[in-house]
Design a protein around this motif. Structure first.
Motif, PDB file in Angstrom:
ATOM      1  N   MET A 304     -26.850 -38.201 -24.806  1.00 19.12           N
ATOM      2  CA  MET A 304     -25.413 -38.414 -24.615  1.00 19.12           C
ATOM      3  C   MET A 304     -25.050 -39.813 -25.095  1.00 19.12           C
ATOM      4  N   GLU A 305     -24.033 -39.896 -25.928  1.00 18.54           N
ATOM      5  CA  GLU A 305     -23.671 -41.173 -26.545  1.00 18.54           C
ATOM      6  C   GLU A 305     -22.352 -41.730 -26.035  1.00 18.54           C
ATOM      7  N   VAL A 306     -21.755 -41.073 -25.051  1.00 21.54           N
ATOM      8  CA  VAL A 306     -20.481 -41.573 -24.545  1.00 21.54           C
ATOM      9  C   VAL A 306     -20.712 -42.791 -23.663  1.00 21.54           C
ATOM     10  N   PRO A 307     -19.735 -43.685 -23.579  1.00 21.85           N
ATOM     11  CA  PRO A 307     -19.867 -44.849 -22.697  1.00 21.85           C
ATOM     12  C   PRO A 307     -19.655 -44.449 -21.244  1.00 21.85           C
ATOM     13  N   LEU A 308     -20.706 -43.953 -20.626  1.00 18.53           N
ATOM     14  CA  LEU A 308     -20.607 -43.403 -19.272  1.00 18.53           C
ATOM     15  C   LEU A 308     -21.627 -44.065 -18.368  1.00 18.53           C
ATOM     16  N   ARG A 309     -21.176 -44.536 -17.208  1.00 14.12           N
ATOM     17  CA  ARG A 309     -22.087 -45.110 -16.222  1.00 14.12           C
ATOM     18  C   ARG A 309     -22.257 -44.114 -15.084  1.00 14.12           C
ATOM     19  N   VAL A 310     -23.513 -43.732 -14.847  1.00 13.60           N
ATOM     20  CA  VAL A 310     -23.828 -42.750 -13.812  1.00 13.60           C
ATOM     21  C   VAL A 310     -24.713 -43.409 -12.762  1.00 13.60           C
ATOM     22  N   MET A 363     -20.903 -33.811 -18.441  1.00 13.49           N
ATOM     23  CA  MET A 363     -20.480 -33.061 -19.626  1.00 13.49           C
ATOM     24  C   MET A 363     -18.960 -32.893 -19.654  1.00 13.49           C
ATOM     25  N   ARG A 364     -18.382 -32.660 -18.472  1.00 12.09           N
ATOM     26  CA  ARG A 364     -16.925 -32.494 -18.395  1.00 12.09           C
ATOM     27  C   ARG A 364     -16.226 -33.800 -18.778  1.00 12.09           C
ATOM     28  N   LEU A 365     -16.724 -34.921 -18.261  1.00 11.87           N
ATOM     29  CA  LEU A 365     -16.132 -36.210 -18.598  1.00 11.87           C
ATOM     30  C   LEU A 365     -16.277 -36.509 -20.089  1.00 11.87           C
ATOM     31  N   ALA A 366     -17.444 -36.153 -20.656  1.00 10.06           N
ATOM     32  CA  ALA A 366     -17.671 -36.384 -22.082  1.00 10.06           C
ATOM     33  C   ALA A 366     -16.674 -35.584 -22.916  1.00 10.06           C
ATOM     34  N   ALA A 372      -9.623 -36.965 -25.762  1.00  9.46           N
ATOM     35  CA  ALA A 372      -8.744 -38.140 -25.783  1.00  9.46           C
ATOM     36  C   ALA A 372      -8.911 -38.908 -27.085  1.00  9.46           C
ATOM     37  N   GLY A 373     -10.167 -39.009 -27.565  1.00  8.44           N
ATOM     38  CA  GLY A 373     -10.428 -39.694 -28.810  1.00  8.44           C
ATOM     39  C   GLY A 373      -9.813 -38.981 -29.993  1.00  8.44           C
ATOM     40  N   GLU A 375      -7.160 -37.017 -29.917  1.00  6.05           N
ATOM     41  CA  GLU A 375      -5.702 -37.141 -29.860  1.00  6.05           C
ATOM     42  C   GLU A 375      -5.225 -38.497 -30.343  1.00  6.05           C
ATOM     43  N   SER A 376      -6.041 -39.533 -30.054  1.00  3.69           N
ATOM     44  CA  SER A 376      -5.639 -40.883 -30.446  1.00  3.69           C
ATOM     45  C   SER A 376      -6.045 -41.226 -31.871  1.00  3.69           C
ATOM     46  N   GLY A 377      -6.855 -40.343 -32.464  1.00  2.01           N
ATOM     47  CA  GLY A 377      -7.336 -40.619 -33.815  1.00  2.01           C
ATOM     48  C   GLY A 377      -8.545 -41.510 -33.842  1.00  2.01           C
ATOM     49  N   ALA A 378      -9.101 -41.851 -32.653  1.00  2.45           N
ATOM     50  CA  ALA A 378     -10.287 -42.700 -32.585  1.00  2.45           C
ATOM     51  C   ALA A 378     -11.509 -41.865 -32.942  1.00  2.45           C
ATOM     52  N   PRO A 379     -12.615 -42.517 -33.367  1.00  4.79           N
ATOM     53  CA  PRO A 379     -13.818 -41.779 -33.681  1.00  4.79           C
ATOM     54  C   PRO A 379     -14.311 -41.018 -32.465  1.00  4.79           C
ATOM     55  N   SER A 380     -14.761 -39.789 -32.675  1.00  7.81           N
ATOM     56  CA  SER A 380     -15.227 -38.973 -31.562  1.00  7.81           C
ATOM     57  C   SER A 380     -16.628 -39.362 -31.144  1.00  7.81           C
ATOM     58  N   VAL A 381     -16.953 -39.097 -29.894  1.00  8.50           N
ATOM     59  CA  VAL A 381     -18.295 -39.336 -29.407  1.00  8.50           C
ATOM     60  C   VAL A 381     -19.030 -38.011 -29.446  1.00  8.50           C
ATOM     61  N   SER A 382     -20.361 -38.068 -29.413  1.00  9.00           N
ATOM     62  CA  SER A 382     -21.126 -36.838 -29.483  1.00  9.00           C
ATOM     63  C   SER A 382     -22.012 -36.688 -28.263  1.00  9.00           C
ATOM     64  N   VAL A 383     -22.267 -35.457 -27.904  1.00  8.44           N
ATOM     65  CA  VAL A 383     -23.138 -35.157 -26.784  1.00  8.44           C
ATOM     66  C   VAL A 383     -24.212 -34.213 -27.291  1.00  8.44           C
ATOM     67  N   ALA A 384     -25.449 -34.683 -27.279  1.00  5.12           N
ATOM     68  CA  ALA A 384     -26.541 -33.841 -27.763  1.00  5.12           C
ATOM     69  C   ALA A 384     -27.011 -32.938 -26.640  1.00  5.12           C
ATOM     70  N   GLY A 385     -27.148 -31.669 -26.941  1.00  2.00           N
ATOM     71  CA  GLY A 385     -27.568 -30.735 -25.928  1.00  2.00           C
ATOM     72  C   GLY A 385     -29.046 -30.556 -25.876  1.00  2.00           C
TER      73      GLY A 385
END
Length: 385
Positions: A304-310, A363-366, A372-373, A375-385
């Motif tokens: 998972m490459e999203v900026p997420l703190r768990v 996964m839901r947050l990602a 959101a990315g 919609e804003s035109g920002a680069p998308s993040v990826s989630v490897a399964g």
């Protein structure tokens, strides 16, 4: 009054103002100046084995490596450089020892930069003019890579051993020879296996020149020891604003070097954080198996490459606070866990469902962040399964 205890939306301020260095381009990667600190590694394959080398470069790229170095000890390796430089997804630096003719071969091959070790190249000083001319015409920067284990004999005689002063003098002497020919597309490294010597060498170097600096603790050791040494040395220097590129040298697969390097930068706020697992060390207060929970959550979210703190917490003392401050977290106790999302408790689940629930929520947050990315035109993040 409501107090927002969620994680701050902005990154913390850097610990120090970055040292002002001149900027060079290593391929398409800016180094120095106001460019972000980049992570490098080095292939362990025989460079002449083109397929194996390109495969490892692809693995390093996937791990987050931005610049890769390949060894060129033979003519066969030099002959492989044009294909490797062309097909690599990231800039390739040719690592040259002993034979100055391979410097010219690397420049002609289209390598993004060349690393030279003056202490290992016989009569190197006599070749500087030719190298400077060829590199300047091709727009190829040179890294002057001084190593404690291969310091010029003249400096070993002067200082008795590879002191910080000896390393710095070696690097600046070679820089001065290039400067005589008007060449300043230079990056410097002064590596030592002792973090204290290495830190002092870079501090001195930073005061005496404005060239970009490549940080490294050479021969740092096996994964655990090398990680500690590198984190200590890089942390000290980067926290002072010193350092433009880094390479973590480990007796381990090179992709591990890249992971450690990226994590060091994230920990210092010098890189946008990716997935971060916050977990307690466990103690007599813990009422669940924190070790297993943390390992299973980490494994489930690998890639998972999203900026997420768990946060995975095991008791009621610090657990709720840590879980509340994370993007997603669990505060566990009495065979169950409270699941927090953005500071709010959304549900309580039995211990057997904690890992499954955290992964589902992550996964839901990602997905929300991807949407959101988009919609804003920002680069998308990826989630490897």
């Amino acid at each position: 009054m409501t107090v927002d205890l969620g994680i701050p939306a902005v990154r913390p301020r850097p610990l120090a103002v970055r040292r002002k260095s001149r900027q060079i381009m290593v391929g398409n990667v800016p180094v120095g100046g106001d460019a972000p600190v980049s992570v490098q590694s080095m292939t362990t394959t025989v460079t002449s084995d083109i397929n194996a080398t390109l495969q490892q470069i692809a693995e390093l790229t996937a791990a987050g490596c931005q610049i890769v170095r390949v060894a060129v000890p033979s003519a066969d390796d030099a002959e492989a450089l044009p294909i490797i430089a062309k097909k690599s997804q990231i800039p390739v630096i040719a690592d040259i020892h002993f034979q100055p003719k391979y410097v010219f071969a690397a420049i002609d091959a289209g390598c993004a930069a060349v690393r030279v070790n003056p202490g290992n190249i016989k009569k190197f000083d006599d070749k500087v003019g030719e190298i400077a001319k060829a590199a300047s015409e091709a727009g190829v920067p040179i890294r002057i890579g001084v190593n404690a284990g291969s310091l010029d004999k003249r400096l070993l005689q002067k200082y008795g051993k590879a002191t910080p002063e000896a390393l710095v003098e070696s690097a600046l002497w070679e820089c001065s020879l290039f400067e005589e020919h008007g060449f300043r597309d230079i990056k410097i490294s002064v590596k030592h296996n002792d973090p204290v010597v290495m830190i002092n060498a870079y501090r001195q170097l930073a005061e005496q020149c404005d060239y970009p600096l490549h940080l490294g603790v050479t021969e740092a050791g096996p994964a655990f020891q090398g990680t500690i040494k590198s984190a200590v040395a890089f942390g000290a220097l980067l926290a002072e604003g010193i350092g433009d590129t880094i390479r973590v040298s480990l007796s381990a697969p090179p992709a591990e070097e890249v992971k450690v390097g990226n994590q060091i930068l994230e920990s210092l706020g010098l890189r946008e954080r990716g997935l971060e697992i916050v977990s307690c060390p466990s103690c007599g207060r813990a009422q669940v198996d924190v070790y297993t929970l943390a390992e299973e959550v980490t494994a489930g979210l690998e890639g998972m490459e999203v900026p997420l703190r768990v946060a995975v917490m095991g008791c009621v003392v610090n657990g709720p606070g840590e879980a509340r401050e994370a993007d997603l977290g669990v505060a566990s106790g009495n065979g169950k866990g409270q699941i927090f999302v953005k500071g709010e408790v959304i549900k309580t689940v039995p211990e057997s469902k904690i890992v499954e629930t955290l992964i589902e929520e992550a996964m839901r947050l990602a997905e929300q962040m991807q949407e959101a990315g988009a919609e804003s035109g920002a680069p998308s993040v990826s989630v490897a399964g």
